[in-house]
Design an enzyme around this catalytic site. Structure first.
Site, PDB file in Angstrom:
ATOM      1  N   GLU A  42       3.759  -6.847   1.458  1.00 25.23           N
ATOM      2  CA  GLU A  42       3.511  -7.105   0.033  1.00 25.23           C
ATOM      3  C   GLU A  42       3.522  -5.827  -0.793  1.00 25.23           C
ATOM      4  O   GLU A  42       2.495  -5.408  -1.319  1.00 25.23           O
ATOM      5  CB  GLU A  42       2.143  -7.780  -0.139  1.00 25.23           C
ATOM      6  CG  GLU A  42       2.028  -9.112   0.542  1.00 25.23           C
ATOM      7  CD  GLU A  42       0.616  -9.679   0.518  1.00 25.23           C
ATOM      8  OE1 GLU A  42       0.482 -10.913   0.478  1.00 25.23           O
ATOM      9  OE2 GLU A  42      -0.352  -8.884   0.545  1.00 25.23           O
ATOM     10  N   PRO A  43       4.690  -5.197  -0.944  1.00 29.01           N
ATOM     11  CA  PRO A  43       4.732  -3.984  -1.767  1.00 29.01           C
ATOM     12  C   PRO A  43       4.554  -4.303  -3.246  1.00 29.01           C
ATOM     13  O   PRO A  43       5.158  -5.249  -3.765  1.00 29.01           O
ATOM     14  CB  PRO A  43       6.129  -3.424  -1.497  1.00 29.01           C
ATOM     15  CG  PRO A  43       6.944  -4.627  -1.111  1.00 29.01           C
ATOM     16  CD  PRO A  43       6.008  -5.569  -0.405  1.00 29.01           C
ATOM     17  N   GLY A  44       3.716  -3.535  -3.910  1.00 26.51           N
ATOM     18  CA  GLY A  44       3.553  -3.693  -5.353  1.00 26.51           C
ATOM     19  C   GLY A  44       4.005  -2.419  -6.037  1.00 26.51           C
ATOM     20  O   GLY A  44       5.117  -2.296  -6.540  1.00 26.51           O
ATOM     21  N   CYS A  82     -10.812   5.370 -29.280  1.00 25.36           N
ATOM     22  CA  CYS A  82     -12.112   5.966 -29.564  1.00 25.36           C
ATOM     23  C   CYS A  82     -12.908   6.102 -28.284  1.00 25.36           C
ATOM     24  O   CYS A  82     -13.850   5.341 -28.017  1.00 25.36           O
ATOM     25  CB  CYS A  82     -12.859   5.123 -30.575  1.00 25.36           C
ATOM     26  SG  CYS A  82     -12.045   5.213 -32.159  1.00 25.36           S
ATOM     27  N   GLU A  83     -12.511   7.057 -27.492  1.00 28.10           N
ATOM     28  CA  GLU A  83     -13.107   7.281 -26.185  1.00 28.10           C
ATOM     29  C   GLU A  83     -12.704   8.702 -25.800  1.00 28.10           C
ATOM     30  O   GLU A  83     -11.504   8.997 -25.712  1.00 28.10           O
ATOM     31  CB  GLU A  83     -12.487   6.254 -25.214  1.00 28.10           C
ATOM     32  CG  GLU A  83     -13.021   6.265 -23.829  1.00 28.10           C
ATOM     33  CD  GLU A  83     -14.297   5.461 -23.673  1.00 28.10           C
ATOM     34  OE1 GLU A  83     -14.538   4.526 -24.467  1.00 28.10           O
ATOM     35  OE2 GLU A  83     -15.062   5.795 -22.763  1.00 28.10           O
ATOM     36  N   GLY A 111       0.760  -1.238   0.000  1.00 25.36           N
ATOM     37  CA  GLY A 111       0.000   0.000   0.000  1.00 25.36           C
ATOM     38  C   GLY A 111       0.791   1.289   0.000  1.00 25.36           C
ATOM     39  O   GLY A 111       0.216   2.363  -0.206  1.00 25.36           O
ATOM     40  N   TYR A 169      -8.844   6.031 -12.641  1.00 25.13           N
ATOM     41  CA  TYR A 169      -8.731   6.680 -11.319  1.00 25.13           C
ATOM     42  C   TYR A 169      -8.468   8.182 -11.418  1.00 25.13           C
ATOM     43  O   TYR A 169      -8.125   8.803 -10.414  1.00 25.13           O
ATOM     44  CB  TYR A 169      -7.562   6.078 -10.525  1.00 25.13           C
ATOM     45  CG  TYR A 169      -7.459   4.581 -10.478  1.00 25.13           C
ATOM     46  CD1 TYR A 169      -8.422   3.803  -9.832  1.00 25.13           C
ATOM     47  CD2 TYR A 169      -6.365   3.927 -11.051  1.00 25.13           C
ATOM     48  CE1 TYR A 169      -8.288   2.424  -9.774  1.00 25.13           C
ATOM     49  CE2 TYR A 169      -6.229   2.551 -10.993  1.00 25.13           C
ATOM     50  CZ  TYR A 169      -7.199   1.805 -10.350  1.00 25.13           C
ATOM     51  OH  TYR A 169      -7.066   0.443 -10.285  1.00 25.13           O
ATOM     52  N   ARG A 179      -4.808   3.944 -16.081  1.00 29.65           N
ATOM     53  CA  ARG A 179      -4.979   4.604 -14.778  1.00 29.65           C
ATOM     54  C   ARG A 179      -5.636   5.980 -14.873  1.00 29.65           C
ATOM     55  O   ARG A 179      -6.506   6.293 -14.059  1.00 29.65           O
ATOM     56  CB  ARG A 179      -3.654   4.664 -14.011  1.00 29.65           C
ATOM     57  CG  ARG A 179      -3.130   3.252 -13.639  1.00 29.65           C
ATOM     58  CD  ARG A 179      -1.978   3.291 -12.658  1.00 29.65           C
ATOM     59  NE  ARG A 179      -2.381   3.800 -11.367  1.00 29.65           N
ATOM     60  CZ  ARG A 179      -2.150   5.017 -10.927  1.00 29.65           C
ATOM     61  NH1 ARG A 179      -1.481   5.876 -11.657  1.00 29.65           N
ATOM     62  NH2 ARG A 179      -2.581   5.378  -9.745  1.00 29.65           N
TER      63      ARG A 179
END
Ligand SMILES: *Cc1c(COP(=O)(O)O)cnc(C)c1O
Length: 482
Positions: free
Chosen positions: A326-328, A397-398, A284, A370, A366
């Site tokens: 658990e670092p990501g 196309c967005e 986190g 987010y 992302r």
């Protein structure tokens, strides 16, 4: 958003004061924090060549774009190794018992990263058969892997159990499947039990997991009955407990609070006869995407977690568990830079100028998911003065496919290479083929050498699993190639 402002104050740790050899002269990161790469905007090996062009790992970025094409994921080996070492050394320095950092491979899963992380002595967390297979084939020892997931398939659990990977029990369905798979094996299966700690933290709603209304883990009320149930299962060996409170977190307090909640759960589990030698506090820790972000250092995060766990165990008279985390994101994000070629331009007088690049939401979902901000520079003119405010748009196309909103950049021409920083986490791993756009290649850079670690997908690859029903009549253009 463009990093024309030097980053804010750095950690007080003395080791962090030493400037990195590779970044001297780089105007945007004069004090790059080599000891905690999550605090930098750019990879720790970022430098400017004699002509003032950006280089990472000794490789000029525009040259990489020319050689390997764009979009291109560039991964800096020095940054990846520095973060692995930072976690390992901080755990050794601040936790009095044994410890192990597990790389949360959903952040960026590949054979090369699995191999590198294994070589650095870390373990790994996987959440699917695909991530598990990638880790095992990358050379990660099974005993250093845990399998997560809130809806594991029978095949995923079987693969983990057959390989000797620890299974993180998330829910009653996991227990049902394990009760079918595990009995009759020569040794009990190693398990961790995940529960929701009921801790709030300030991060995006989609990446918050520790509050009670979360799809992950057992509700705290279920902990005791499940521990009692497991105590009756001779095929189960409960190695320990797991909780994870969320992602891109800058506060340390929630992690400190988590230690007390987990120590209470540990006391309960041990009182019911479980060995519980492991306590896994999840990941986190946040990173710096833009200059105004100011995440704690890896050393601060680890020392707060380690001291809180040690203290909580002391208060409850518990023998110290092995501490797992658990670092990501914080392990891989700032090692990554994505290179794009600038293409078309649309100026709407008095409103906005769009500069389009040759990728977007398929290689970096992302921003659209987010609203995440990023930092970008022109690869060959990083120090040129910004002369206009533009919105960097993707090619999909967005309308929402906008990579960087309202950023200040020097004037750009089509063909310029744009470098977007901190894309090492949750970019490649969340990429898609939306609009049938092939995924970019990834190169690992180190000491002036670039090595392809993921080959570029080709349009043909995207057709591989399509089938035209035989009863359809063939069309004349069916033999077209790109
Ligand atoms: C996503 C996740 C992590 C890693 O989170 P980061 O914010 O990337 O460090 C760790 N553990 C679990 C269970 C996760 O789901």
């Amino acid at each position: 958003m463009v990093s024309t402002v030097p980053p804010g104050p750095r950690t007080e740790a003395p080791a962090a004061e030493a400037p990195a050899a590779g970044v001297q002269g780089h105007p945007y990161e004069p004090q790059a924090d080599r000891s905690s790469p999550n605090r930098n905007l750019t990879p720790i090996s970022t430098s400017l060549d004699a002509e003032g062009r950006l280089a990472v790992g000794g490789c000029r970025l525009s040259e990489l774009a020319r050689t390997y094409g764009t979009p291109l994921y560039v991964l800096d080996e020095a940054t990846l190794r520095a973060t692995c070492r930072a976690y390992r050394e901080a755990l050794e320095a601040s936790y009095p018992g044994p410890s192990l950092a597990l790389y949360a491979s959903k952040a960026n899963s590949s054979l090369a990263i699995s191999a590198l992380v294994a070589e650095e002595g870390l373990g790994l967390d996987a959440v699917s058969a695909g991530e598990l297979l990638t880790a095992l084939r990358g050379g990660m020892p099974a005993e250093r892997i845990v399998l997560h997931g809130n809806n594991k398939s029978r095949e995923e659990i079987e693969l983990a159990v057959n390989q000797g990977v620890t299974v993180v029990v998330d829910n009653a369905r996991d227990l049902e499947l394990l009760a079918e798979i595990a009995p009759g094996r020569p040794a009990p299966v190693r398990l961790l039990l995940r529960f929701t700690p009921g801790i709030e933290c300030h991060t995006h709603e989609y990446i918050r997991t520790g509050h009670l209304d979360s799809k992950f883990g057992f509700d705290p009320d279920r902990l005791e009955p499940v521990l009692r149930q497991l105590a009756q299962c001779p095929w189960a060996w409960l190695d320990g407990l797991h909780a994870h409170i969320g992602s891109q977190i800058f506060e340390l307090e929630p992690h400190r609070d988590l230690a007390g909640v987990m120590a209470d759960a540990l006391a309960l589990a041990r009182s019911l006869g479980h060995p519980c030698s492991d306590l896994n506090v999840g990941g986190g820790l946040g990173i710096r995407y833009v200059a105004s972000d100011d995440p704690p250092s890896i050393q601060e995060w680890v020392s707060v977690v380690a001291e809180a766990v040690a203290e909580a165990c002391r208060q409850r008279n518990l023998a110290l568990p092995r501490l797992l985390c658990e670092p990501g994101r914080s392990l891989v994000a700032t090692a990554g830079v994505t290179l794009y070629a600038v293409g078309s331009r649309k100026e709407i007088a008095g409103l906005r100028t769009y500069v389009a690049i040759d990728g977007g939401m398929s290689d970096n979902p992302r921003p659209i998911t987010y609203q995440s901000p990023y930092t970008a520079l022109l690869a060959d003119r990083p120090t040129a003065a910004a002369t206009e405010t533009v919105t960097v748009a993707g090619k999909h196309c967005e309308s929402g496919d906008l990579l960087l909103k309202d950023i200040a950049l020097p004037a750009t021409a089509s063909g310029d290479v744009l470098a977007v920083f901190a894309t090492g986490a949750y970019n490649a791993s969340m990429s898609s083929n939306y609009n049938r756009i092939p995924r970019p290649a990834a190169v690992l850079v180190h000491d002036g050498i670039a090595e392809v670690v993921q080959r570029r997908e080709q349009p043909e690859d995207l057709l591989r699993y399509d089938v035209i029903p035989a009863r359809f009549s063939p069309v004349p253009s069916a033999g077209a190639t790109v």
